[in-house]
Design a protein around this motif. Structure first.
Motif, PDB file in Angstrom:
ATOM      1  N   PHE A   1      21.927  33.641  21.934  1.00  0.00           N
ATOM      2  CA  PHE A   1      23.322  32.849  21.809  1.00  0.00           C
ATOM      3  C   PHE A   1      24.517  33.781  21.055  1.00  0.00           C
ATOM      4  O   PHE A   1      24.155  34.592  20.192  1.00  0.00           O
ATOM      5  N   ARG A   2      25.456  33.594  21.713  1.00  0.00           N
ATOM      6  CA  ARG A   2      26.631  34.201  20.983  1.00  0.00           C
ATOM      7  C   ARG A   2      27.342  33.180  20.010  1.00  0.00           C
ATOM      8  O   ARG A   2      28.027  32.137  20.763  1.00  0.00           O
ATOM      9  N   HIS A   3      27.661  33.469  18.837  1.00  0.00           N
ATOM     10  CA  HIS A   3      28.319  32.612  17.843  1.00  0.00           C
ATOM     11  C   HIS A   3      29.308  33.428  17.127  1.00  0.00           C
ATOM     12  O   HIS A   3      29.333  34.518  16.837  1.00  0.00           O
ATOM     13  N   THR A   4      30.331  32.452  16.954  1.00  0.00           N
ATOM     14  CA  THR A   4      31.591  32.991  16.090  1.00  0.00           C
ATOM     15  C   THR A   4      31.511  32.308  14.652  1.00  0.00           C
ATOM     16  O   THR A   4      31.909  31.023  14.843  1.00  0.00           O
ATOM     17  N   ILE A   5      31.319  33.074  13.698  1.00  0.00           N
ATOM     18  CA  ILE A   5      31.279  32.339  12.260  1.00  0.00           C
ATOM     19  C   ILE A   5      32.590  32.996  11.488  1.00  0.00           C
ATOM     20  O   ILE A   5      32.680  34.125  11.491  1.00  0.00           O
ATOM     21  N   SER A   6      32.886  31.982  10.847  1.00  0.00           N
ATOM     22  CA  SER A   6      34.393  31.997  10.122  1.00  0.00           C
ATOM     23  C   SER A   6      33.738  32.154   8.624  1.00  0.00           C
ATOM     24  O   SER A   6      33.026  31.137   8.211  1.00  0.00           O
ATOM     25  N   VAL A   7      33.982  32.994   7.718  1.00  0.00           N
ATOM     26  CA  VAL A   7      33.723  32.743   6.326  1.00  0.00           C
ATOM     27  C   VAL A   7      34.796  33.268   5.502  1.00  0.00           C
ATOM     28  O   VAL A   7      35.437  34.431   5.441  1.00  0.00           O
TER      29      VAL A   7
ATOM     30  N   ALA B   1      31.280  45.078   2.021  1.00  0.00           N
ATOM     31  CA  ALA B   1      30.219  45.654   2.180  1.00  0.00           C
ATOM     32  C   ALA B   1      28.657  44.871   2.090  1.00  0.00           C
ATOM     33  O   ALA B   1      27.975  45.260   2.612  1.00  0.00           O
ATOM     34  N   ARG B   2      29.035  44.052   1.320  1.00  0.00           N
ATOM     35  CA  ARG B   2      27.733  43.263   1.032  1.00  0.00           C
ATOM     36  C   ARG B   2      27.511  42.199   2.158  1.00  0.00           C
ATOM     37  O   ARG B   2      26.561  41.918   2.710  1.00  0.00           O
ATOM     38  N   VAL B   3      28.682  41.827   3.062  1.00  0.00           N
ATOM     39  CA  VAL B   3      28.420  40.955   3.988  1.00  0.00           C
ATOM     40  C   VAL B   3      27.956  41.908   5.347  1.00  0.00           C
ATOM     41  O   VAL B   3      26.789  41.467   5.949  1.00  0.00           O
ATOM     42  N   VAL B   4      28.305  43.171   5.577  1.00  0.00           N
ATOM     43  CA  VAL B   4      28.041  44.079   6.373  1.00  0.00           C
ATOM     44  C   VAL B   4      26.505  44.568   6.319  1.00  0.00           C
ATOM     45  O   VAL B   4      25.651  44.552   6.991  1.00  0.00           O
TER      46      VAL B   4
END
Length: 170
Positions: A8-14, A24-27
């Motif tokens: 599934f493809r999801h768009t997540i907003s943080v 850098a931590r997220v990536v």
């Protein structure tokens, strides 16, 4: 295909603190676990509280998507996560700049296609155009594909930005 193997493809907003090293931590969370990032955009959205919003388009099984959200939630600078794919209707947009180098009939056709896609010519010379096209991911991809045989020379895309519809906010 079952839900445990279906992708599934999801768009997540943080919503995160706007400070050195957060992106850098997220990536790193994604790359360290082999999770896919299809698109990533980030920008400061709140000067008073010094917050940035990261919009990530990712894909995986439902279990992987849940793991991604849980691991993002554990990062200290993360304030809130919103999975726009499952939390109700949202609006997504992407923007691209497309440089097309062409002459004669191809030039006329490029302008005609741009008009159909509501793309704007934001720069023009005797032998080139730079078009700006905005819309859902598939519209942007379709415009780029149609420009290729007309002389598309360079493409720059923003990635997806998204926001929930209605009164709900992140």
């Amino acid at each position: 295909m079952g839900h445990d193997t279906e992708i599934f493809r999801h768009t997540i907003s943080v919503l995160v603190d706007n400070e050195f090293g957060v992106l850098a931590r997220v990536v790193g969370l994604f790359s360290g676990r082999g999770y896919n990032i299809e698109s990533l955009t980030v920008a400061k959205v709140d000067d008073q509280d010094n917050l940035s919003r990261i919009t990530i388009v990712t894909s995986g099984t439902l279990m992987v998507i849940e793991q991604i959200k849980a691991q993002l939630n554990r990062l200290v600078p993360v304030h809130k996560i919103s999975d726009l794919t499952v939390e109700g209707p949202s609006v997504e947009r992407e923007m691209a700049l497309v440089k097309v180098i062409c002459n004669g009939e191809k030039r006329v056709e490029a302008l005609r296609m741009a008009d159909i896609f509501r793309a704007r010519a934001i720069d023009t010379t005797e032998t080139s155009f730079i078009f700006e096209v905005t819309g859902v991911r598939d519209k942007v991809k379709a415009f780029i594909a149609l420009m290729e045989p007309l002389g598309s020379a360079e493409v720059c895309r923003t990635g997806v930005v998204a926001i929930r519809r209605g009164t709900e906010t992140i």
